[in-house]
Design an enzyme around this catalytic site. Structure first.
Site, PDB file in Angstrom:
ATOM      1  N   GLY A  34       0.827  -1.214   0.000  1.00 24.92           N
ATOM      2  CA  GLY A  34       0.000   0.000   0.000  1.00 24.92           C
ATOM      3  C   GLY A  34       0.852   1.252   0.000  1.00 24.92           C
ATOM      4  O   GLY A  34       2.067   1.207   0.165  1.00 24.92           O
TER       5      GLY A  34
ATOM      6  N   GLY B 167       2.620   3.751   1.421  1.00 20.99           N
ATOM      7  CA  GLY B 167       3.161   4.009   2.753  1.00 20.99           C
ATOM      8  C   GLY B 167       3.764   5.399   2.884  1.00 20.99           C
ATOM      9  O   GLY B 167       3.996   5.890   3.978  1.00 20.99           O
TER      10      GLY B 167
ATOM     11  N   LYS C 193       4.071  12.363  -3.010  1.00 16.27           N
ATOM     12  CA  LYS C 193       4.943  11.274  -2.567  1.00 16.27           C
ATOM     13  C   LYS C 193       5.919  11.850  -1.539  1.00 16.27           C
ATOM     14  O   LYS C 193       6.618  12.823  -1.833  1.00 16.27           O
ATOM     15  CB  LYS C 193       5.699  10.718  -3.780  1.00 16.27           C
ATOM     16  CG  LYS C 193       6.424   9.417  -3.534  1.00 16.27           C
ATOM     17  CD  LYS C 193       6.924   8.849  -4.859  1.00 16.27           C
ATOM     18  CE  LYS C 193       7.827   7.653  -4.633  1.00 16.27           C
ATOM     19  NZ  LYS C 193       8.383   7.158  -5.902  1.00 16.27           N
TER      20      LYS C 193
ATOM     21  N   GLY D 108       7.081   7.596   6.083  1.00 15.54           N
ATOM     22  CA  GLY D 108       6.157   8.238   5.148  1.00 15.54           C
ATOM     23  C   GLY D 108       6.771   9.411   4.399  1.00 15.54           C
ATOM     24  O   GLY D 108       6.081  10.120   3.668  1.00 15.54           O
TER      25      GLY D 108
ATOM     26  N   ARG E  86      -1.939  -0.953  -9.792  1.00 15.80           N
ATOM     27  CA  ARG E  86      -0.777  -1.781 -10.120  1.00 15.80           C
ATOM     28  C   ARG E  86      -1.208  -3.231 -10.229  1.00 15.80           C
ATOM     29  O   ARG E  86      -2.297  -3.590  -9.769  1.00 15.80           O
ATOM     30  CB  ARG E  86       0.244  -1.682  -8.973  1.00 15.80           C
ATOM     31  CG  ARG E  86       0.648  -0.258  -8.642  1.00 15.80           C
ATOM     32  CD  ARG E  86       0.750  -0.055  -7.129  1.00 15.80           C
ATOM     33  NE  ARG E  86       0.872   1.370  -6.813  1.00 15.80           N
ATOM     34  CZ  ARG E  86       2.021   2.035  -6.720  1.00 15.80           C
ATOM     35  NH1 ARG E  86       3.148   1.378  -6.862  1.00 15.80           N
ATOM     36  NH2 ARG E  86       2.037   3.319  -6.474  1.00 15.80           N
TER      37      ARG E  86
ATOM     38  N   ASP F 194       4.235  -4.705  -7.425  1.00 15.54           N
ATOM     39  CA  ASP F 194       3.614  -3.468  -6.933  1.00 15.54           C
ATOM     40  C   ASP F 194       4.161  -2.253  -7.676  1.00 15.54           C
ATOM     41  O   ASP F 194       3.619  -1.157  -7.551  1.00 15.54           O
ATOM     42  CB  ASP F 194       3.832  -3.302  -5.428  1.00 15.54           C
ATOM     43  CG  ASP F 194       5.290  -3.409  -5.036  1.00 15.54           C
ATOM     44  OD1 ASP F 194       5.915  -4.444  -5.338  1.00 15.54           O
ATOM     45  OD2 ASP F 194       5.823  -2.451  -4.442  1.00 15.54           O
ATOM     46  N   ASN F 195       5.222  -2.440  -8.436  1.00 19.26           N
ATOM     47  CA  ASN F 195       5.784  -1.339  -9.214  1.00 19.26           C
ATOM     48  C   ASN F 195       5.477  -1.503 -10.698  1.00 19.26           C
ATOM     49  O   ASN F 195       6.185  -0.952 -11.537  1.00 19.26           O
ATOM     50  CB  ASN F 195       7.294  -1.249  -8.992  1.00 19.26           C
ATOM     51  CG  ASN F 195       7.637  -0.837  -7.563  1.00 19.26           C
ATOM     52  OD1 ASN F 195       6.807  -0.254  -6.872  1.00 19.26           O
ATOM     53  ND2 ASN F 195       8.841  -1.139  -7.126  1.00 19.26           N
TER      54      ASN F 195
ATOM     55  N   ASP G 264       7.554   4.248 -10.420  1.00 19.13           N
ATOM     56  CA  ASP G 264       8.440   4.021  -9.269  1.00 19.13           C
ATOM     57  C   ASP G 264       9.912   4.035  -9.659  1.00 19.13           C
ATOM     58  O   ASP G 264      10.534   3.002  -9.880  1.00 19.13           O
ATOM     59  CB  ASP G 264       8.075   2.741  -8.507  1.00 19.13           C
ATOM     60  CG  ASP G 264       7.120   3.079  -7.368  1.00 19.13           C
ATOM     61  OD1 ASP G 264       6.538   4.177  -7.399  1.00 19.13           O
ATOM     62  OD2 ASP G 264       6.975   2.268  -6.447  1.00 19.13           O
TER      63      ASP G 264
HETATM   64  P1  AMP Z   1       8.955   1.026  -3.140  1.00 21.78           P
HETATM   65  O1  AMP Z   1      10.251   0.377  -2.826  1.00 21.78           O
HETATM   66  O2  AMP Z   1       9.022   2.513  -3.274  1.00 21.78           O
HETATM   67  O3  AMP Z   1       8.225   0.401  -4.274  1.00 21.78           O
HETATM   68  O4  AMP Z   1       8.052   0.811  -1.849  1.00 21.78           O
HETATM   69  C1  AMP Z   1       7.672  -0.459  -1.365  1.00 21.78           C
HETATM   70  C2  AMP Z   1       6.718  -0.280  -0.212  1.00 21.78           C
HETATM   71  O5  AMP Z   1       7.363   0.369   0.888  1.00 21.78           O
HETATM   72  C3  AMP Z   1       5.496   0.562  -0.517  1.00 21.78           C
HETATM   73  O6  AMP Z   1       4.417   0.032   0.212  1.00 21.78           O
HETATM   74  C4  AMP Z   1       5.894   1.913   0.001  1.00 21.78           C
HETATM   75  O7  AMP Z   1       4.781   2.717   0.298  1.00 21.78           O
HETATM   76  C5  AMP Z   1       6.660   1.548   1.244  1.00 21.78           C
HETATM   77  N1  AMP Z   1       7.621   2.597   1.637  1.00 21.78           N
HETATM   78  C6  AMP Z   1       8.757   2.923   0.990  1.00 21.78           C
HETATM   79  N2  AMP Z   1       9.382   3.936   1.625  1.00 21.78           N
HETATM   80  C7  AMP Z   1       8.633   4.273   2.690  1.00 21.78           C
HETATM   81  C8  AMP Z   1       8.745   5.242   3.738  1.00 21.78           C
HETATM   82  N3  AMP Z   1       9.770   6.103   3.792  1.00 21.78           N
HETATM   83  N4  AMP Z   1       7.768   5.282   4.655  1.00 21.78           N
HETATM   84  C9  AMP Z   1       6.729   4.436   4.600  1.00 21.78           C
HETATM   85  N5  AMP Z   1       6.563   3.506   3.657  1.00 21.78           N
HETATM   86  C10 AMP Z   1       7.501   3.406   2.701  1.00 21.78           C
HETATM   87 MG    MG Z   2       6.618   1.033  -5.184  1.00 25.09          MG
END
Ligand code: AMP
Ligand code: MG
Length: 496
Positions: free
Chosen positions: A91, A93, A114, A127, A184, A253-254, A263
């Protein structure tokens, strides 16, 4: 206050889906928002008022401090396979969807922040986003768009005036991301993993209505949807391969359901050609290496097909067969797009039986010589209009020149079968062989200047040059060159 554009045009179809599709959550305000970059051209496309976005209130919106009247901020739920391992809940995040606007072309687009603070999906994350990765996404996403490759876009980058804790403290930032959709493959997996067949169906209906309306009229709409997603992904990955783009984290998810690149984490453009090239610091096994991307895309699409099985046919056996056929079609579609694209890069517009061999030999020479992928094709375009000898720039990239000289002779012989004149051919080749790509060392330099010295000039210059990647720009020639040995960036990082 004239936030007219933002206020009037939001129409939030995703927020009208059932509650279990998302969490309603407002962005967390930041201490001291400062606009670093606004994409005025994109704002215009979206029918947004760029001047209004640049005011204190506009920047407040882009930072998450002000929620416009008709926004309905949500964090979307999704799951995903990360490096092959299924995670049933990921989700948004660190991202919040403000809402959707219908752009000047009539296309509905998501406006997402973002780095806008924690959501129920943040798990242990804060976040937030650091400035470096935000600028990186801005540069690369906009470069991809200018290259003509489907992608999410960057509307703005805002400094938060706050620090985020990563390997040390880093300046924080928020990126405003624009996408045709943030649905996605992992969004489908989220419902399927819960046995929520009704959720899968509602999501599929939503995606058909919003993105694949022709499927609604097809005899088997969900089969048509799957086939259409496969076709878009095959075309997308072919485009990546043709410019040497390595996504770096092709987790499900990407992978966007509309076939946009999404992403930008540890992504990179390959300098020296080799199919096994990997930059991502976390991709130890090379799962997402340059040359693996078609196979991985197909694997991800198979995961999508699994979620759709109950919708594809009444009988399970038939559903499996239909799904397998749809996924198998990826290979042919990808190959066709890739082969046609490579031929065009060589200046070959009318397919001939010997072309595949000519292309393969060039790639083999490039891999052997470690030739720069982008420059090799661009210099081939330079050589295409001249006579013998005009290929010296190209040949320089292949030390120990005899085999490549032989290849150039075969290429010239093949060009003589083409109908176009030399200057039309050169223009056509330049239009598919960029001079400028977001090379790792340039991206790193731009980020270092911004993060280390608060100097945005290298970032601005790079964004400007990359907006017209196919132009001849002698004054910016150094930005077209591969890294010198001391400039080589061997690894890229996720930046989460
Ligand atoms: P990503 O590697 O950007 O595709 O993220 C994978 C998952 O980790 C997704 O659910 C993101 O929302 C979550 N995520 C990545 N970075 C953060 C962060 N700094 N805080 C909270 N959730 C994160
Ligand atoms: Mg992602």
């Amino acid at each position: 206050m004239s936030m007219v554009g933002l206020e009037l045009t939001f129409d939030n179809s995703y927020a009208r889906l059932p509650d279990r599709f998302y969490a309603r959550i407002r962005p967390t305000p930041v201490a001291d928002p400062r606009l670093l970059k606004l994409n005025a051209g994109l704002a215009g496309e979206l029918g947004l008022d760029a001047a209004a976005l640049g005011t204190a209130e506009g920047v407040g919106v882009l930072a998450g401090n002000v929620v416009p009247a008709r926004a309905e901020p949500i964090a979307m739920a999704y799951a995903g396979h990360q490096f092959g391992n299924f995670v049933p809940q990921l989700g948004d995040g660190r991202a919040i969807l403000l809402g959707e606007v219908v752009d000047r072309e009539g296309v509905r687009r998501d406006i997402q922040l973002k780095g806008s603070g924690p959501t129920p999906y943040s798990r242990r994350g804060d976040g937030r986003a650091a400035l470096g990765p935000v600028l990186r996404e801005y540069i690369v996403a906009e470069a991809m768009a200018a290259l003509g490759i489907p992608t999410t876009r960057a509307l703005a980058a805002v400094a938060t005036g706050e620090r985020v804790l990563r390997e040390g403290y880093l300046p924080g930032a928020v990126l405003t991301r624009v996408a045709s959709s943030h649905v996605r493959v992992g969004t489908f997996q989220y419902f399927a993993a819960r046995g929520d067949e009704e959720g899968v169906r509602q999501l599929a209906d939503y995606v058909i209505a919003r993105h694949y309306p022709q499927a609604a009229a097809a005899p088997r709409p969900y089969v048509d949807l799957l086939e259409a997603v496969v076709a878009r992904q095959a075309a997308l990955v072919a485009q990546w391969m043709l410019v040497g783009f390595i996504h770096g984290v092709m987790n499900t998810d990407n992978m966007s359901i509309v076939g946009e690149t999404i992403d930008y984490g540890p992504c990179a453009f390959m300098d020296f050609y080799h199919p096994a090239t990997v930059y991502s610091s976390i991709d130890h096994a090379g799962r997402y290496a340059y040359g693996n991307q078609p196979r991985i895309a197909q694997w991800n699409l198979a995961r999508l097909a699994e979620t759709l099985l109950p919708l594809l046919a009444d009988e399970q056996q038939e559903a499996v067969e239909v799904a397998e056929a749809a996924i198998a079609a990826f290979a042919g579609r990808f190959q066709a797009a890739y082969a046609t694209g490579l031929a065009r890069k060589l200046g070959l517009s009318q397919a001939q039986p010997q072309d595949a061999e000519l292309v393969r030999q060039l790639l083999d020479h490039m891999a052997e010589a470690g030739a720069d992928f982008t420059l090799a094709f661009r210099r081939l375009a330079d050589a295409s209009a001249g006579g013998e000898g005009s290929e010296s720039g190209f040949m320089e990239l292949f030390p120990g020149a005899e085999p490549i000289a032989e290849w150039v002779r075969r290429w010239r012989a093949r060009l003589s079968l083409e109908p176009d004149g030399a200057s039309a051919r050169q223009a056509a080749m330049r239009a598919v062989n960029p001079a400028f790509i977001p090379r790792n060392h340039l991206v790193e330099e731009a980020i270092e200047a911004a993060v280390g010295r608060g100097d945005l000039a290298p970032f601005e210059r790079l964004v400007d040059v990359l907006a017209r990647p196919y132009d001849e720009r002698p004054q910016d020639q150094e930005l077209s060159l591969p890294p010198r040995p001391e400039q080589i960036v061997a690894q890229t990082f996720c930046g989460t």
